[in-house]
Design an enzyme around this catalytic site. Structure first.
Site, PDB file in Angstrom:
ATOM      1  N   ASP A   1    -123.064  81.329   0.601  1.00 58.94           N
ATOM      2  CA  ASP A   1    -121.883  81.484   1.439  1.00 58.94           C
ATOM      3  C   ASP A   1    -121.605  83.000   1.539  1.00 58.94           C
ATOM      4  O   ASP A   1    -122.152  83.792   0.755  1.00 58.94           O
ATOM      5  CB  ASP A   1    -120.708  80.769   0.758  1.00 58.94           C
ATOM      6  CG  ASP A   1    -119.377  81.081   1.406  1.00 58.94           C
ATOM      7  OD1 ASP A   1    -119.290  80.996   2.642  1.00 58.94           O
ATOM      8  OD2 ASP A   1    -118.419  81.425   0.678  1.00 58.94           O
TER       9      ASP A   1
ATOM     10  N   ASP B   1    -118.073  84.725   2.929  1.00 55.53           N
ATOM     11  CA  ASP B   1    -116.688  85.145   2.669  1.00 55.53           C
ATOM     12  C   ASP B   1    -116.213  84.623   1.320  1.00 55.53           C
ATOM     13  O   ASP B   1    -116.217  83.415   1.072  1.00 55.53           O
ATOM     14  CB  ASP B   1    -115.773  84.651   3.790  1.00 55.53           C
ATOM     15  CG  ASP B   1    -116.133  85.309   5.098  1.00 55.53           C
ATOM     16  OD1 ASP B   1    -116.111  86.546   5.150  1.00 55.53           O
ATOM     17  OD2 ASP B   1    -116.462  84.589   6.066  1.00 55.53           O
TER      18      ASP B   1
END
Ligand code: XBP
Ligand code: MG
Length: 257
Positions: free
Chosen positions: A10, A12
């Site tokens: 991922d 953010d």
């Protein structure tokens, strides 16, 4: 014996703390440019983060927090325009000062590459945001570190739906059971676990109290040799920072019986 083949990241909150002083500021700047009096405080943004995706987040804000706002006739275009301006502000912010990777991220990516592990990105944010963040932390060839950068609207359903991870697995012709995913949030772990991925969580200020049910390991950070992580849930033997060796052990311990 089954082998660990790939790490899926991922962006953010996981690679870097981009939300509070990155995305949030960029949204506010775009709102000000458009003459709107909307201001997303640090606290309010925490509530809005439950909705993944910037366009979706603006819509949700309008629907739930601004019943007073007189909506333009072409609402989709209006939201898309605001979001485009937000993306420009966000990229300018990254270009100006940059947002550094979290502890251990750069080291782990380098080690993983050397060890021949395949790398990919699975994120909700827009593709240009990923490129700018990667380039500012890893240099100009950063995109080549990752076999696939799956981002934004490439799948119709954003996290917590597992679609973005399934997309990556299909593109890489990999089974979920040969990979480890790295996430920072409840929405993220729902997406990765929904795609049957073994998941390591590194928490941050916005996500620390969320529910990480399903994750194999929950840490406060990946850690460095001189900056150990705290284990919040699960176990990782004697290791005090996440290395490829530590990940291989975690992988072997969690193989389906
Ligand atoms: C990240 C997000 C993103 C960013 C904004 O979620 O929710 O929407 O906040 O990006 P995750 P855009 O870390 O789970 O991928 O404005 O470009 O959508
Ligand atoms: Mg995240």
């Amino acid at each position: 014996m089954p082998e660990l083949k790939a790490l899926l990241f991922d962006v953010d909150g996981t690679l870097a703390d981009t939300e509070r002083d990155g995305h949030r500021l960029a949204f506010n700047r775009a709102f000000a440019d458009a003459g709107l009096d909307w201001d997303w405080s640090v606290e309010r943004y925490g509530a809005l983060l439950w909705v993944t995706g910037g366009k979706e987040r603006i819509r949700y804000y309008l629907d739930t927090m601004r019943p007073d706002f007189k909506r333009p006739a072409r609402l989709d275009e209006f939201v898309a325009g605001l979001h485009k301006a937000k993306t420009q502000h966000y990229n300018r912010l990254l270009d100006d000062g940059g947002i550094p990777f979290r502890p251990g991220v750069r080291r782990l990516l380098g080690e993983a590459r050397e060890a021949g592990l395949r790398l990919a990105i699975a994120t909700t944010t827009s593709p240009e945001n990923v490129t700018t963040l990667l380039n500012s932390n890893l240099g100009d060839d950063a995109e080549h570190w990752f076999e696939i950068i799956a981002a934004g609207d490439i799948v119709p359903a954003k996290k917590p739906a597992p679609d973005i991870y399934r997309y990556v697995l299909t593109q890489m012709r990999l089974r979920a059971k040969a990979c480890i995913a790295f996430e920072d949030s409840e929405n993220g772990v729902r997406a990765s676990c929904g795609a049957n991925l073994l998941t390591v969580i590194t928490t941050n200020d916005y996500t620390a109290t969320q529910d990480f049910n399903g994750a194999a390991l929950v840490l406060d950070q990946l850690g460095e040799p001189d900056k150990p992580f705290k284990v919040l849930r699960g176990s990782i033997g004697q290791h005090h920072y996440i290395s490829v060796t530590a990940l291989n052990e975690l992988f072997q311990r969690n193989l389906p019986s």
